[in-house]
Scaffold this motif. Structure first.
Motif, PDB file in Angstrom:
ATOM      1  N   SER A  57       0.827  -1.184   0.081  1.00  0.00           N
ATOM      2  CA  SER A  57       0.032   0.037   0.067  1.00  0.00           C
ATOM      3  C   SER A  57       0.897   1.367  -0.025  1.00  0.00           C
ATOM      4  O   SER A  57       0.662   2.263  -0.489  1.00  0.00           O
ATOM      5  CB  SER A  57      -1.023  -0.120   1.283  1.00  0.00           C
ATOM      6  OG  SER A  57      -1.705  -1.353   1.042  1.00  0.00           O
ATOM      7  N   GLN A  97       0.300   4.167  -2.770  1.00  0.00           N
ATOM      8  CA  GLN A  97       0.063   5.572  -2.393  1.00  0.00           C
ATOM      9  C   GLN A  97       1.030   6.601  -3.072  1.00  0.00           C
ATOM     10  O   GLN A  97       0.950   7.466  -3.503  1.00  0.00           O
ATOM     11  CB  GLN A  97       0.108   5.660  -0.725  1.00  0.00           C
ATOM     12  CG  GLN A  97      -0.712   7.055  -0.300  1.00  0.00           C
ATOM     13  CD  GLN A  97      -2.342   7.007  -0.695  1.00  0.00           C
ATOM     14  OE1 GLN A  97      -2.855   6.276   0.020  1.00  0.00           O
ATOM     15  NE2 GLN A  97      -2.613   7.993  -1.737  1.00  0.00           N
ATOM     16  N   ASP A 152       0.846   7.110  -6.516  1.00  0.00           N
ATOM     17  CA  ASP A 152      -0.716   7.676  -6.726  1.00  0.00           C
ATOM     18  C   ASP A 152      -1.668   6.719  -7.745  1.00  0.00           C
ATOM     19  O   ASP A 152      -2.105   7.162  -8.541  1.00  0.00           O
ATOM     20  CB  ASP A 152      -0.355   9.044  -7.487  1.00  0.00           C
ATOM     21  CG  ASP A 152      -1.833   9.984  -7.273  1.00  0.00           C
ATOM     22  OD1 ASP A 152      -2.455   9.794  -6.323  1.00  0.00           O
ATOM     23  OD2 ASP A 152      -1.831  10.937  -8.236  1.00  0.00           O
ATOM     24  N   THR A 181      -3.025  11.170  -3.840  1.00  0.00           N
ATOM     25  CA  THR A 181      -1.833  11.240  -3.084  1.00  0.00           C
ATOM     26  C   THR A 181      -1.500  12.720  -2.942  1.00  0.00           C
ATOM     27  O   THR A 181      -1.679  13.518  -3.879  1.00  0.00           O
ATOM     28  CB  THR A 181      -0.560  10.539  -3.621  1.00  0.00           C
ATOM     29  OG1 THR A 181      -0.753   9.269  -3.575  1.00  0.00           O
ATOM     30  CG2 THR A 181       0.699  10.474  -2.731  1.00  0.00           C
ATOM     31  N   CYS A 231       4.570  12.926   0.405  1.00  0.00           N
ATOM     32  CA  CYS A 231       3.922  11.836   0.949  1.00  0.00           C
ATOM     33  C   CYS A 231       5.001  10.999   1.824  1.00  0.00           C
ATOM     34  O   CYS A 231       5.971  10.694   1.358  1.00  0.00           O
ATOM     35  CB  CYS A 231       3.280  10.885  -0.214  1.00  0.00           C
ATOM     36  SG  CYS A 231       2.627   9.278   0.558  1.00  0.00           S
ATOM     37  N   ASN A 242      -1.411  10.284   4.401  1.00  0.00           N
ATOM     38  CA  ASN A 242      -2.064  10.764   3.331  1.00  0.00           C
ATOM     39  C   ASN A 242      -3.424  10.886   3.454  1.00  0.00           C
ATOM     40  O   ASN A 242      -4.326  10.740   2.644  1.00  0.00           O
ATOM     41  CB  ASN A 242      -1.807   9.932   2.121  1.00  0.00           C
ATOM     42  CG  ASN A 242      -2.166  10.670   0.731  1.00  0.00           C
ATOM     43  OD1 ASN A 242      -1.707  11.403   0.296  1.00  0.00           O
ATOM     44  ND2 ASN A 242      -3.408  10.140   0.207  1.00  0.00           N
TER      45      ASN A 242
END
Ligand SMILES: [Zn+2]
Ligand SMILES: [Zn+2]
Length: 212
Positions: free
Chosen positions: A46, A50, A53, A61, A65, A122
């Motif tokens: 994950s 993330q 994006d 996102t 990040c 995020n």
């Protein structure tokens, strides 16, 4: 607005840039918060989704990040209303850092189903007005309701992936009451699957792994 301090982190500046060392602002612990010096953080797929994006349509996102939601560390500071933890304790944080605490799901201790939960990175951060930053960092500050106790006899690096990959596979085994004599089938021996095999075996089940 909360007072802040600087923390070191690894963040991505865009979907295509590698993670780079940076400085982020964390809130000073408020009365219900636990401040943790992060010792280990697992790498979950994950995190990569993330950062790149790849969930643009559902959770775009916000850059920079800072991913990471398999966090293990040592408590360094607690707020005045915190009774579950004290400085020096080993603690852990998973995929969520807050929830409304008032909805039917929260009142049944099922915060994972809360529609007003705050994810570890995020995600809109009600304390700062920005987004939450995850565990690729030297510290994190989290409401005590979302901080877990870690037995100090565990290998702490090995324990970190339990916070997402582990709970994801433990939860259904627990839900379906897996015990000695039950049969469990697991599809794929990946980051989650291998934990499912170990949990199901430890629970006494007859375990079958399906793989190509
Ligand atoms: Zn994860
Ligand atoms: Zn709730």
């Amino acid at each position: 607005m909360a007072t802040m301090f600087n923390a070191k982190a690894f963040s991505a500046a865009s979907p295509s840039s590698p993670l780079a060392s940076t400085t982020i602002a964390r809130r000073d612990p408020t009365e219900n918060d636990v401040q943790i010096e992060i010792l280990f953080c697992g790498v979950c797929h994950s995190d990569l989704h993330q950062v790149r994006d790849e969930w643009k349509s559902v959770m775009p996102t916000v850059y920079p990040c800072v991913p990471g939601h398999e966090i293990v560390g040592r408590v360094t500071k607690v707020g005045s209303a915190v009774s579950k933890f004290k400085a020096g304790d080993i603690a852990a944080v998973g995929c969520m850092v807050d929830s409304d605490g008032t909805c039917p799901e929260c009142r049944r201790n099922l915060e994972q189903f809360c529609h007003n939960c705050t994810l570890t990175y995020n995600f809109p951060d009600k304390h700062t007005g920005g987004v939450t930053y995850g565990g690729y960092s030297d510290s994190v500050v989290v409401d005590q309701r979302f901080v877990l106790r870690v037995p100090p006899n565990l290998d702490l690096a090995g324990a970190a992936p339990l916070l997402c990959a582990g709970i994801t596979t433990y939860s259904p085994l627990h839900h379906w009451g897996v015990t000695k004599g039950k049969k469990v089938g697991i599809v794929g021996l990946g980051g989650l699957g291998h934990m499912g095999v170990k949990f199901a075996h430890a629970l006494g089940a007859h375990v079958v792994l399906f793989t190509t």
